[in-house]
Every structure is written in C-alpha cells, then in structure tokens.
Design a protein around this motif. Structure first.
Motif, PDB file in Angstrom:
ATOM      1  N   ASN A 211       1.237  -1.453   0.153  1.00  0.00           N
ATOM      2  CA  ASN A 211      -0.404   0.202  -0.501  1.00  0.00           C
ATOM      3  C   ASN A 211       0.366   1.911  -0.024  1.00  0.00           C
ATOM      4  O   ASN A 211       0.343   2.378  -0.322  1.00  0.00           O
ATOM      5  CB  ASN A 211      -0.792  -0.226   1.180  1.00  0.00           C
ATOM      6  CG  ASN A 211      -2.208  -1.119   0.713  1.00  0.00           C
ATOM      7  OD1 ASN A 211      -2.373  -1.612   0.312  1.00  0.00           O
ATOM      8  ND2 ASN A 211      -2.920  -0.952   2.102  1.00  0.00           N
ATOM      9  N   GLN A 212       1.803   0.848   0.269  1.00  0.00           N
ATOM     10  CA  GLN A 212       2.904   2.492  -0.051  1.00  0.00           C
ATOM     11  C   GLN A 212       4.068   2.321  -0.951  1.00  0.00           C
ATOM     12  O   GLN A 212       4.727   1.212  -1.747  1.00  0.00           O
ATOM     13  CB  GLN A 212       3.891   2.203   1.271  1.00  0.00           C
ATOM     14  CG  GLN A 212       2.734   2.944   2.855  1.00  0.00           C
ATOM     15  CD  GLN A 212       3.213   1.758   3.701  1.00  0.00           C
ATOM     16  OE1 GLN A 212       3.073   0.223   3.116  1.00  0.00           O
ATOM     17  NE2 GLN A 212       2.412   1.336   4.777  1.00  0.00           N
ATOM     18  N   ALA A 213       4.202   2.995  -1.904  1.00  0.00           N
ATOM     19  CA  ALA A 213       4.314   3.310  -3.037  1.00  0.00           C
ATOM     20  C   ALA A 213       6.277   3.174  -3.259  1.00  0.00           C
ATOM     21  O   ALA A 213       7.004   3.094  -4.078  1.00  0.00           O
ATOM     22  CB  ALA A 213       3.755   3.749  -4.497  1.00  0.00           C
ATOM     23  N   GLU A 214       6.470   4.264  -1.842  1.00  0.00           N
ATOM     24  CA  GLU A 214       7.617   4.068  -2.815  1.00  0.00           C
ATOM     25  C   GLU A 214       8.897   3.155  -1.057  1.00  0.00           C
ATOM     26  O   GLU A 214       8.495   1.604  -1.755  1.00  0.00           O
ATOM     27  CB  GLU A 214       8.515   5.399  -0.641  1.00  0.00           C
ATOM     28  CG  GLU A 214       7.962   4.861   0.628  1.00  0.00           C
ATOM     29  CD  GLU A 214       6.440   5.007   1.057  1.00  0.00           C
ATOM     30  OE1 GLU A 214       6.498   4.734   2.466  1.00  0.00           O
ATOM     31  OE2 GLU A 214       6.005   5.553  -0.112  1.00  0.00           O
ATOM     32  N   PRO A 215       9.976   3.027  -1.919  1.00  0.00           N
ATOM     33  CA  PRO A 215      10.849   2.047  -1.965  1.00  0.00           C
ATOM     34  C   PRO A 215      10.707   1.477  -0.230  1.00  0.00           C
ATOM     35  O   PRO A 215      10.992   2.413   0.548  1.00  0.00           O
ATOM     36  CB  PRO A 215      12.586   2.732  -2.456  1.00  0.00           C
ATOM     37  CG  PRO A 215      11.975   3.632  -3.229  1.00  0.00           C
ATOM     38  CD  PRO A 215      11.175   4.356  -3.042  1.00  0.00           C
ATOM     39  N   GLY A 216      11.460   0.512  -0.286  1.00  0.00           N
ATOM     40  CA  GLY A 216      10.751  -0.137   1.282  1.00  0.00           C
ATOM     41  C   GLY A 216       9.445   0.107   1.049  1.00  0.00           C
ATOM     42  O   GLY A 216       9.145  -0.370   3.046  1.00  0.00           O
ATOM     43  N   ASN A 217       8.972  -1.043   1.034  1.00  0.00           N
ATOM     44  CA  ASN A 217       7.020  -0.874   0.921  1.00  0.00           C
ATOM     45  C   ASN A 217       7.083  -1.684   2.078  1.00  0.00           C
ATOM     46  O   ASN A 217       7.388  -2.051   2.624  1.00  0.00           O
ATOM     47  CB  ASN A 217       6.671  -1.572  -0.317  1.00  0.00           C
ATOM     48  CG  ASN A 217       6.891  -2.465  -0.927  1.00  0.00           C
ATOM     49  OD1 ASN A 217       6.872  -3.416  -0.524  1.00  0.00           O
ATOM     50  ND2 ASN A 217       7.552  -2.142  -1.997  1.00  0.00           N
ATOM     51  N   SER A 218       6.084  -2.338   2.119  1.00  0.00           N
ATOM     52  CA  SER A 218       5.550  -2.987   4.027  1.00  0.00           C
ATOM     53  C   SER A 218       5.833  -4.322   3.332  1.00  0.00           C
ATOM     54  O   SER A 218       5.517  -5.189   4.004  1.00  0.00           O
ATOM     55  CB  SER A 218       3.792  -2.440   3.840  1.00  0.00           C
ATOM     56  OG  SER A 218       3.463  -2.750   2.571  1.00  0.00           O
ATOM     57  N   LEU A 219       5.832  -4.863   2.481  1.00  0.00           N
ATOM     58  CA  LEU A 219       6.157  -6.489   1.509  1.00  0.00           C
ATOM     59  C   LEU A 219       7.388  -6.718   1.574  1.00  0.00           C
ATOM     60  O   LEU A 219       8.756  -7.705   1.618  1.00  0.00           O
ATOM     61  CB  LEU A 219       5.449  -6.770   0.114  1.00  0.00           C
ATOM     62  CG  LEU A 219       4.284  -6.475   0.268  1.00  0.00           C
ATOM     63  CD1 LEU A 219       3.705  -7.117  -0.628  1.00  0.00           C
ATOM     64  CD2 LEU A 219       3.755  -8.031   1.150  1.00  0.00           C
ATOM     65  N   GLU A 220       8.434  -5.629   1.850  1.00  0.00           N
ATOM     66  CA  GLU A 220       9.658  -5.657   1.660  1.00  0.00           C
ATOM     67  C   GLU A 220      10.508  -5.273   2.708  1.00  0.00           C
ATOM     68  O   GLU A 220      11.663  -5.533   3.273  1.00  0.00           O
ATOM     69  CB  GLU A 220      10.742  -5.083   0.016  1.00  0.00           C
ATOM     70  CG  GLU A 220       9.760  -5.504  -1.355  1.00  0.00           C
ATOM     71  CD  GLU A 220      11.034  -4.791  -2.453  1.00  0.00           C
ATOM     72  OE1 GLU A 220      11.207  -3.826  -1.988  1.00  0.00           O
ATOM     73  OE2 GLU A 220       9.874  -5.454  -3.347  1.00  0.00           O
ATOM     74  N   LEU A 221       9.826  -3.989   3.480  1.00  0.00           N
ATOM     75  CA  LEU A 221      10.711  -3.425   4.765  1.00  0.00           C
ATOM     76  C   LEU A 221       9.819  -2.770   5.167  1.00  0.00           C
ATOM     77  O   LEU A 221       8.796  -2.135   4.845  1.00  0.00           O
ATOM     78  CB  LEU A 221      11.668  -2.157   3.947  1.00  0.00           C
ATOM     79  CG  LEU A 221      13.107  -1.719   4.666  1.00  0.00           C
ATOM     80  CD1 LEU A 221      13.563  -2.567   5.475  1.00  0.00           C
ATOM     81  CD2 LEU A 221      13.191  -0.569   4.324  1.00  0.00           C
TER      82      LEU A 221
END
Length: 90
Positions: free
Chosen positions: A16-26
């Motif tokens: 749901n967060q488009a920036e790098p480090g989104n909620s599925l990776e970070l």
C-alpha cells in the motif's frame, strides 16, 4: 460467471506504500505497515465477494499476527506492526 472458491496460489498481495522500502519488503519496527490482498479463484477470476478467512503471520526474530480487514469485495487490507528489528517472513 460466478467465481470458484478462493485459491491462495492465484491470490496476490500488493504493497500500500509506493515508495522504496514498501510494506512487503521493508518496514520499521514500532511503525504500523500495511498491504492489500486481492482474492482470486483457481481460474484467476477475481472473487468480487468477501468472507475469506485470510490469516497473516510474521515469523522471524519475533512473531506476530497481521490484522485482516475484509472490504467484502474480494480485497482485504492487512496491517501489522513489528516490535523487534530484524528479518521476517510474511
């Protein structure tokens, strides 16, 4: 065409967060993160209805459960907060 039952292999999660480090990776310990699940059936059709029983667990240096909100249209919002910094599997 009515959809068949939900298939976990065809359903998918999106951040749901488009920036790098989104909620599925970070995510940041102590800060709530979220992602969405879109339910599909065995044939890849969108389910379009709610009522599925998705359970989300985070395991790693600590363990916790995500909270799943059913939008009753085949999409689900998952929120979670890790309390310890480290690597997790969702």
């Amino acid at each position: 065409v009515l959809p068949a039952g939900t298939c976990s292999a065809k359903s998918f999660a999106t951040p749901n967060q488009a920036e790098p480090g989104n909620s599925l990776e970070l995510s940041t310990a102590g800060v709530q993160a979220e992602f969405s699940i879109t339910a599909k059936d065995l044939y890849g059709n969108l389910r379009g209805i709610g009522g599925d029983n998705f359970k989300v667990r985070l395991t790693g240096v600590d363990s916790s459960a995500g909270i799943v909100q059913d939008f009753l249209n085949g999409t689900y919002r998952v929120t979670y907060t890790t309390t310890v910094s480290g690597t997790y599997d969702i």
